[in-house]
Write a protein that holds these residues in place. Structure first.
Motif, PDB file in Angstrom:
ATOM      1  N   GLU A  56       0.821  -1.212   0.000  1.00  0.00           N
ATOM      2  CA  GLU A  56       0.000   0.000   0.000  1.00  0.00           C
ATOM      3  C   GLU A  56       0.853   1.259   0.000  1.00  0.00           C
ATOM      4  OE1 GLU A  56      -3.981   0.331   2.010  1.00  0.00           O
ATOM      5  OE2 GLU A  56      -3.130  -1.299   3.190  1.00  0.00           O
ATOM      6  N   GLU A  57       1.991   1.209   0.687  1.00  0.00           N
ATOM      7  CA  GLU A  57       2.862   2.376   0.772  1.00  0.00           C
ATOM      8  C   GLU A  57       3.784   2.473  -0.441  1.00  0.00           C
ATOM      9  OE1 GLU A  57       2.788   4.614   3.130  1.00  0.00           O
ATOM     10  OE2 GLU A  57       1.449   3.641   4.569  1.00  0.00           O
ATOM     11  N   SER A  58       4.161   1.329  -1.004  1.00  0.00           N
ATOM     12  CA  SER A  58       5.137   1.322  -2.094  1.00  0.00           C
ATOM     13  C   SER A  58       4.539   1.773  -3.415  1.00  0.00           C
ATOM     14  CB  SER A  58       5.739  -0.081  -2.256  1.00  0.00           C
ATOM     15  OG  SER A  58       6.344  -0.500  -1.052  1.00  0.00           O
ATOM     16  N   LEU A  59       3.270   1.456  -3.650  1.00  0.00           N
ATOM     17  CA  LEU A  59       2.619   1.792  -4.911  1.00  0.00           C
ATOM     18  C   LEU A  59       1.692   2.977  -4.728  1.00  0.00           C
ATOM     19  CD1 LEU A  59       1.744  -1.819  -6.145  1.00  0.00           C
ATOM     20  CD2 LEU A  59       3.734  -0.438  -6.751  1.00  0.00           C
ATOM     21  N   ASP A  60       1.584   3.798  -5.765  1.00  0.00           N
ATOM     22  CA  ASP A  60       0.718   4.973  -5.728  1.00  0.00           C
ATOM     23  C   ASP A  60      -0.667   4.587  -6.245  1.00  0.00           C
ATOM     24  OD1 ASP A  60      -0.456   7.402  -5.733  1.00  0.00           O
ATOM     25  OD2 ASP A  60       0.946   8.372  -7.099  1.00  0.00           O
ATOM     26  N   TRP A  61      -1.593   4.352  -5.323  1.00  0.00           N
ATOM     27  CA  TRP A  61      -2.929   3.887  -5.684  1.00  0.00           C
ATOM     28  C   TRP A  61      -3.922   5.027  -5.876  1.00  0.00           C
ATOM     29  CZ3 TRP A  61      -3.517  -1.131  -6.766  1.00  0.00           C
ATOM     30  CH2 TRP A  61      -2.573  -2.033  -6.250  1.00  0.00           C
ATOM     31  N   SER A  62      -3.608   6.213  -5.350  1.00  0.00           N
ATOM     32  CA  SER A  62      -4.608   7.276  -5.299  1.00  0.00           C
ATOM     33  C   SER A  62      -5.081   7.703  -6.679  1.00  0.00           C
ATOM     34  CB  SER A  62      -4.051   8.484  -4.528  1.00  0.00           C
ATOM     35  OG  SER A  62      -3.857   8.151  -3.174  1.00  0.00           O
ATOM     36  N   LEU A  63      -4.151   7.921  -7.603  1.00  0.00           N
ATOM     37  CA  LEU A  63      -4.549   8.371  -8.935  1.00  0.00           C
ATOM     38  C   LEU A  63      -5.397   7.310  -9.633  1.00  0.00           C
ATOM     39  CD1 LEU A  63      -4.213  10.763 -10.838  1.00  0.00           C
ATOM     40  CD2 LEU A  63      -2.262   9.602 -11.860  1.00  0.00           C
ATOM     41  N   LEU A  64      -5.033   6.057  -9.468  1.00  0.00           N
ATOM     42  CA  LEU A  64      -5.778   4.970 -10.096  1.00  0.00           C
ATOM     43  C   LEU A  64      -7.196   4.883  -9.550  1.00  0.00           C
ATOM     44  CD1 LEU A  64      -5.587   2.474 -12.017  1.00  0.00           C
ATOM     45  CD2 LEU A  64      -4.935   1.137 -10.002  1.00  0.00           C
ATOM     46  N   LEU A  65      -7.349   5.100  -8.244  1.00  0.00           N
ATOM     47  CA  LEU A  65      -8.648   4.928  -7.611  1.00  0.00           C
ATOM     48  C   LEU A  65      -9.477   6.211  -7.585  1.00  0.00           C
ATOM     49  CD1 LEU A  65      -7.459   2.747  -4.584  1.00  0.00           C
ATOM     50  CD2 LEU A  65      -8.587   1.961  -6.665  1.00  0.00           C
ATOM     51  N   GLU A  66      -8.828   7.361  -7.755  1.00  0.00           N
ATOM     52  CA  GLU A  66      -9.541   8.625  -7.612  1.00  0.00           C
ATOM     53  C   GLU A  66      -9.838   9.318  -8.942  1.00  0.00           C
ATOM     54  OE1 GLU A  66     -10.859   9.934  -5.011  1.00  0.00           O
ATOM     55  OE2 GLU A  66     -10.094   8.565  -3.503  1.00  0.00           O
ATOM     56  N   ARG A  67      -9.216   8.870 -10.052  1.00  0.00           N
ATOM     57  CA  ARG A  67      -9.474   9.526 -11.334  1.00  0.00           C
ATOM     58  C   ARG A  67      -9.977   8.511 -12.340  1.00  0.00           C
ATOM     59  NH1 ARG A  67      -4.757  12.964 -13.970  1.00  0.00           N
ATOM     60  NH2 ARG A  67      -4.950  14.021 -11.956  1.00  0.00           N
ATOM     61  N   GLU A  68     -11.202   8.684 -12.779  1.00  0.00           N
ATOM     62  CA  GLU A  68     -11.857   7.718 -13.657  1.00  0.00           C
ATOM     63  C   GLU A  68     -11.117   7.552 -14.977  1.00  0.00           C
ATOM     64  OE1 GLU A  68     -16.439   6.884 -15.192  1.00  0.00           O
ATOM     65  OE2 GLU A  68     -15.828   8.880 -14.557  1.00  0.00           O
ATOM     66  N   SER A  69     -10.644   8.658 -15.562  1.00  0.00           N
ATOM     67  CA  SER A  69      -9.967   8.587 -16.858  1.00  0.00           C
ATOM     68  C   SER A  69      -8.679   7.780 -16.766  1.00  0.00           C
ATOM     69  CB  SER A  69      -9.666   9.989 -17.377  1.00  0.00           C
ATOM     70  OG  SER A  69      -8.888  10.725 -16.448  1.00  0.00           O
ATOM     71  N   PHE A  70      -7.939   7.942 -15.669  1.00  0.00           N
ATOM     72  CA  PHE A  70      -6.686   7.200 -15.499  1.00  0.00           C
ATOM     73  C   PHE A  70      -6.964   5.719 -15.267  1.00  0.00           C
ATOM     74  CE2 PHE A  70      -2.905   5.797 -13.137  1.00  0.00           C
ATOM     75  CZ  PHE A  70      -1.915   6.218 -14.004  1.00  0.00           C
ATOM     76  N   PHE A  71      -8.032   5.416 -14.545  1.00  0.00           N
ATOM     77  CA  PHE A  71      -8.403   4.019 -14.305  1.00  0.00           C
ATOM     78  C   PHE A  71      -8.744   3.319 -15.616  1.00  0.00           C
ATOM     79  CE2 PHE A  71     -11.672   0.787 -13.457  1.00  0.00           C
ATOM     80  CZ  PHE A  71     -11.006  -0.019 -12.557  1.00  0.00           C
TER      81      PHE A  71
END
Length: 267
Positions: A200-215
């Motif tokens: 959870e700390e090593s990978l950046d999950w926020s952009l993947l989970l918080e931005r629909e276009s990036f997902f």
């Protein structure tokens, strides 16, 4: 399927680019280019606190909670912890801040509140976009989630915030809520912690989970890669095991192009 995946990938690239351009223009109007990280955080929170009048949706359920162009412009979404944090994360990233979401959990691992962490210096300080504040101690120092786990520090940091619920404490937290997946019996979190400690700390999950276009972009990229490998595997099997002659699009295209553009020899 490969062609469809590639088409979705190209579309999602254009979508993600347009979102980034929108956020860049939006953040440039809020945050000065020369601002320090601390000033950038304060400027974004000031805009969220007292910005221009926002639209009011008649049907909030119809709004996309993962589209920055929506979360930044509707009053109801900026009042909810999840979408307010979404708006803050997208704006903070567009001005060069390294930020991520933090889920505060109940003992049963249900989400009770969502805040943001921003890297300032070497510390991930806690920002609460819902209440438009950076959490500080009595001396005005920024606080991390580890420091806020102390009930005394938490009480000191929140006593001056009107209406701040005491249950929004930091005993249990996560960056990714795996319990939302319909796979509870598989114990995915325990398996991931065993296979890849600190994932959870090593990978950046926020952009993947918080931005629909990036997902959508990442899903299309993975799908295109998978179908490309599948096509190569099927092609190898047809050539070496089934001994079948395949229609080779590139070869036929080159031959057709040569026949169309070359001048035939006259005998």
């Amino acid at each position: 399927m490969l062609v469809v995946a590639m088409a979705v990938f190209i579309y999602s690239c254009a979508w993600e680019y347009s979102v980034r351009q929108y956020l860049r223009g939006f953040s440039d109007a809020i945050v000065p280019v020369t601002a320090t990280p601390e000033q950038k955080i304060d400027d974004i929170l000031a805009w969220m606190r007292s910005g221009p009048p926002r639209a009011v949706a008649s049907d909030v359920a119809a709004l996309s909670a993962r589209d920055p162009e929506t979360t930044l412009n509707y009053q109801q979404l900026l009042a909810v912890c999840g979408t307010a944090t979404n708006a803050f994360l997208n704006l903070s990233r567009s001005v060069g801040l390294k930020s991520r979401r933090l889920l505060l959990l109940t003992p049963e691992r249900d989400t009770k509140h969502v805040v943001a962490e921003v890297l300032v210096g070497e510390d991930w300080i806690v920002v609460d976009p819902t209440f438009r504040v950076v959490l500080r101690d009595g001396h005005g120092n920024y606080l991390t989630r580890g420091e806020l786990r102390d009930p005394v520090v938490f009480a000191e940091a929140t006593k001056a915030i009107p209406g701040y619920p005491a249950e929004y404490s930091y005993e249990n937290f996560a960056h990714v809520r795996i319990s939302r997946l319909p796979l509870r019996g598989l114990h995915l979190r325990e398996a991931m912690n065993w296979i890849f400690p600190g994932w959870e700390e090593s990978l950046d999950w926020s952009l993947l989970l918080e931005r629909e276009s990036f997902f959508v972009l990442m899903c299309a990229l993975l799908a295109a890669f998978f179908f490309l490998l599948l096509r190569l595997a099927l092609a190898w099997y047809a050539d070496h095991k089934l001994l079948m002659y395949r229609f080779r699009l590139r070869e036929h295209t080159l031959r057709a192009g040569a026949a169309f553009f070359s001048t035939p020899e006259m005998k």
